[in-house]
Write an enzyme that holds these catalytic residues in place. Structure first.
Site, PDB file in Angstrom:
ATOM      1  N   ILE A 171      -0.640  -1.938  -6.208  1.00  0.00           N
ATOM      2  CA  ILE A 171      -1.577  -2.632  -6.971  1.00  0.00           C
ATOM      3  C   ILE A 171      -1.779  -1.962  -8.365  1.00  0.00           C
ATOM      4  O   ILE A 171      -1.606  -0.480  -8.449  1.00  0.00           O
ATOM      5  CB  ILE A 171      -2.899  -2.499  -6.394  1.00  0.00           C
ATOM      6  CG1 ILE A 171      -3.562  -1.270  -5.781  1.00  0.00           C
ATOM      7  CG2 ILE A 171      -3.183  -3.731  -5.099  1.00  0.00           C
ATOM      8  CD1 ILE A 171      -4.891  -1.322  -5.416  1.00  0.00           C
ATOM      9  N   GLY A 210      -0.796   4.906  -0.803  1.00  0.00           N
ATOM     10  CA  GLY A 210      -1.831   5.639  -0.370  1.00  0.00           C
ATOM     11  C   GLY A 210      -1.389   6.713   0.488  1.00  0.00           C
ATOM     12  O   GLY A 210      -0.072   7.134   0.704  1.00  0.00           O
ATOM     13  N   GLN A 211      -2.326   7.122   1.447  1.00  0.00           N
ATOM     14  CA  GLN A 211      -2.080   8.314   2.213  1.00  0.00           C
ATOM     15  C   GLN A 211      -0.865   8.158   3.306  1.00  0.00           C
ATOM     16  O   GLN A 211      -0.042   9.007   3.298  1.00  0.00           O
ATOM     17  CB  GLN A 211      -3.110   8.536   3.236  1.00  0.00           C
ATOM     18  CG  GLN A 211      -3.131  10.004   3.929  1.00  0.00           C
ATOM     19  CD  GLN A 211      -4.071  10.272   5.055  1.00  0.00           C
ATOM     20  OE1 GLN A 211      -4.531   9.181   5.658  1.00  0.00           O
ATOM     21  NE2 GLN A 211      -4.149  11.404   5.374  1.00  0.00           N
ATOM     22  N   LYS A 232     -10.582  -3.744  11.932  1.00  0.00           N
ATOM     23  CA  LYS A 232      -9.499  -3.376  12.864  1.00  0.00           C
ATOM     24  C   LYS A 232      -9.413  -4.227  14.186  1.00  0.00           C
ATOM     25  O   LYS A 232      -8.134  -4.589  14.599  1.00  0.00           O
ATOM     26  CB  LYS A 232      -9.433  -1.821  13.456  1.00  0.00           C
ATOM     27  CG  LYS A 232      -9.193  -0.656  11.870  1.00  0.00           C
ATOM     28  CD  LYS A 232      -7.692  -1.208  11.442  1.00  0.00           C
ATOM     29  CE  LYS A 232      -7.659  -0.164  10.234  1.00  0.00           C
ATOM     30  NZ  LYS A 232      -6.352  -0.777   9.268  1.00  0.00           N
ATOM     31  N   ILE A 282      -2.462  -7.418  -1.768  1.00  0.00           N
ATOM     32  CA  ILE A 282      -2.374  -7.937  -0.298  1.00  0.00           C
ATOM     33  C   ILE A 282      -3.390  -9.047  -0.424  1.00  0.00           C
ATOM     34  O   ILE A 282      -3.296  -9.979   0.195  1.00  0.00           O
ATOM     35  CB  ILE A 282      -2.751  -6.948   0.646  1.00  0.00           C
ATOM     36  CG1 ILE A 282      -2.395  -7.614   2.164  1.00  0.00           C
ATOM     37  CG2 ILE A 282      -4.405  -6.731   0.770  1.00  0.00           C
ATOM     38  CD1 ILE A 282      -2.179  -6.686   3.120  1.00  0.00           C
ATOM     39  N   GLY A 336       0.861  -1.268   0.012  1.00  0.00           N
ATOM     40  CA  GLY A 336      -0.074  -0.137  -0.061  1.00  0.00           C
ATOM     41  C   GLY A 336       0.834   1.310   0.022  1.00  0.00           C
ATOM     42  O   GLY A 336       0.593   2.353   0.714  1.00  0.00           O
ATOM     43  N   TYR A 339     -15.007  -0.972   9.076  1.00  0.00           N
ATOM     44  CA  TYR A 339     -13.811  -0.795   9.211  1.00  0.00           C
ATOM     45  C   TYR A 339     -13.256  -0.922  10.674  1.00  0.00           C
ATOM     46  O   TYR A 339     -12.252  -1.822  10.834  1.00  0.00           O
ATOM     47  CB  TYR A 339     -13.629   0.837   9.305  1.00  0.00           C
ATOM     48  CG  TYR A 339     -12.274   1.456   9.499  1.00  0.00           C
ATOM     49  CD1 TYR A 339     -11.424   1.258   8.453  1.00  0.00           C
ATOM     50  CD2 TYR A 339     -11.931   2.470  10.464  1.00  0.00           C
ATOM     51  CE1 TYR A 339     -10.023   1.945   8.372  1.00  0.00           C
ATOM     52  CE2 TYR A 339     -10.806   2.708  10.732  1.00  0.00           C
ATOM     53  CZ  TYR A 339      -9.874   2.575   9.346  1.00  0.00           C
ATOM     54  OH  TYR A 339      -8.750   3.336   9.603  1.00  0.00           O
TER      55      TYR A 339
END
Ligand code: SER
Length: 335
Positions: free
Chosen positions: A52, A28-29, A164, A72, A25, A160
């Site tokens: 990706i 990403g941010q 987590k 992933i 990743g 989410y």
């Protein structure tokens, strides 16, 4: 895949120095900045940018070091990259953020938990350490709202959050059962001027700076009086590296540490920005999905355990972050 019958619960823990790192990743941010930060510390060639197709690394991320397609959800791609680059540490940053995960719960599970399982299995076989961020979103409305303790009831109501909490449990399981060196922090909303977040509940606290610097009126999707933990990206990057470098003999917890630096509501951040951009205007345009998620999250986490067990300490507060965000975004937009 693992043969559980062959594993003894008294495992050897595989500790090693971070030498060769895979960031899953990386565009990403968090990944886009963490990959560059890791390269500046451990060397450009030692940090592989996993991405990706459709989210290829660009600019300095693409030019300064190795990159590999690592989806992933594809265990073989993770294993191939780990073997090719002799990886000892994996930063697993693949995830859907909270609001978008509510609209795509199956995909959120596939990436958040299926992907984590793939990563942990490769880590077990190849003896890698694994960092997988958790979040303030791992808590739900039954958790104490103010000074939310490290160890308390979590019971998130969002997909989410479900991924987590499950990820925290799974990571701890791989540590105690197989000796995989898993470590993690519960990130607050992360604020940065480099790569915008996508589909999170805390995104407003990034977007508000973009509007302010561009001279636009900001439409705030979160109500006044809604407090959430937030953090400036440089502190978050430091946390992600310091927890992996921490002395393991001092760690009582692993997955996942509360960390905190500031908590505010939209009025407080708006008024802070107005000190530097007096003409800035904001209106409230509620987003029911995001507001519902925010209402279910804590106001402010207690990060004592991180401070005691690995000397966590934030450097930025709201005012110093605001000054830096405005300065950097003015350069970015030529304002
Ligand atoms: N920033 C995340 C979100 O808003 C929370 O960790 O979804």
């Amino acid at each position: 895949m693992s043969n559980f019958a062959n594993h003894n619960f008294k495992t050897t823990i595989f500790y090693q120095e971070m030498k060769n790192i895979l960031v899953i990743g990386s565009t990403g941010q968090i990944g886009s900045e963490l990959t560059m930060k890791l390269r500046s510390i451990y060397g450009n060639d030692a940090v592989v940018a996993g991405y990706i197709p459709g989210a290829e690394p660009k600019g300095e991320l693409a030019e300064t070091g190795p990159k590999e397609v690592v989806d992933i959800t594809n265990a073989q791609q993770i294993a191939d990259a780990v073997k090719k680059y002799d990886i000892d540490t994996i930063y697993n940053l693949a995830a859907l953020l909270s609001a978008v995960a509510e609209t795509k719960p199956l995909l959120a599970w596939k990436i958040g938990i299926g992907g984590l399982m793939n990563t942990l299995e490769v880590a077990r076989e190849c003896q890698c350490a694994v960092f997988t961020p958790s979040s303030i979103g791992s808590f739900g409305p039954n958790a104490p709202k103010d000074g939310t303790p490290q160890d308390t009831i979590q019971q998130p109501r969002t997909m989410y959050g479900v991924t987590k909490v499950s990820g925290e449990l799974l990571s701890n399981y791989y540590y105690t059962r197989f000796g995989v060196d898993t470590r993690s922090v519960r990130f607050p909303g992360l604020i940065s001027y480099v790569t915008p977040p996508g589909g999170g509940t805390t995104d407003y606290a990034v977007d508000i700076y973009y509007s302010a610097v561009k001279g636009e009126k900001f439409s705030c999707p979160i109500n006044a009086g809604t407090f959430m933990d937030m953090m400036y990206m440089p502190d978050a990057l430091r946390a992600a590296i310091e927890i992996m470098e921490a002395d393991p003999t001092r760690l009582v917890h692993r997955n996942s540490f509360n960390i905190a630096s500031m908590s505010f509501d939209p009025e407080i951040i708006y008024n802070c920005i107005k000190k530097y951009i007096p003409g800035f205007e904001m209106e409230y345009v509620p987003d029911l999905l995001r507001q519902g998620i925010a209402d279910s999250w804590p106001n402010r986490l207690d990060d004592t355990c991180a401070r005691v067990e690995w000397d966590w300490k934030p450097e930025y507060d709201l005012d110093s972050m605001t000054q830096d965000m405005i300065e950097k975004l003015r350069i970015k937009f030529g304002k």
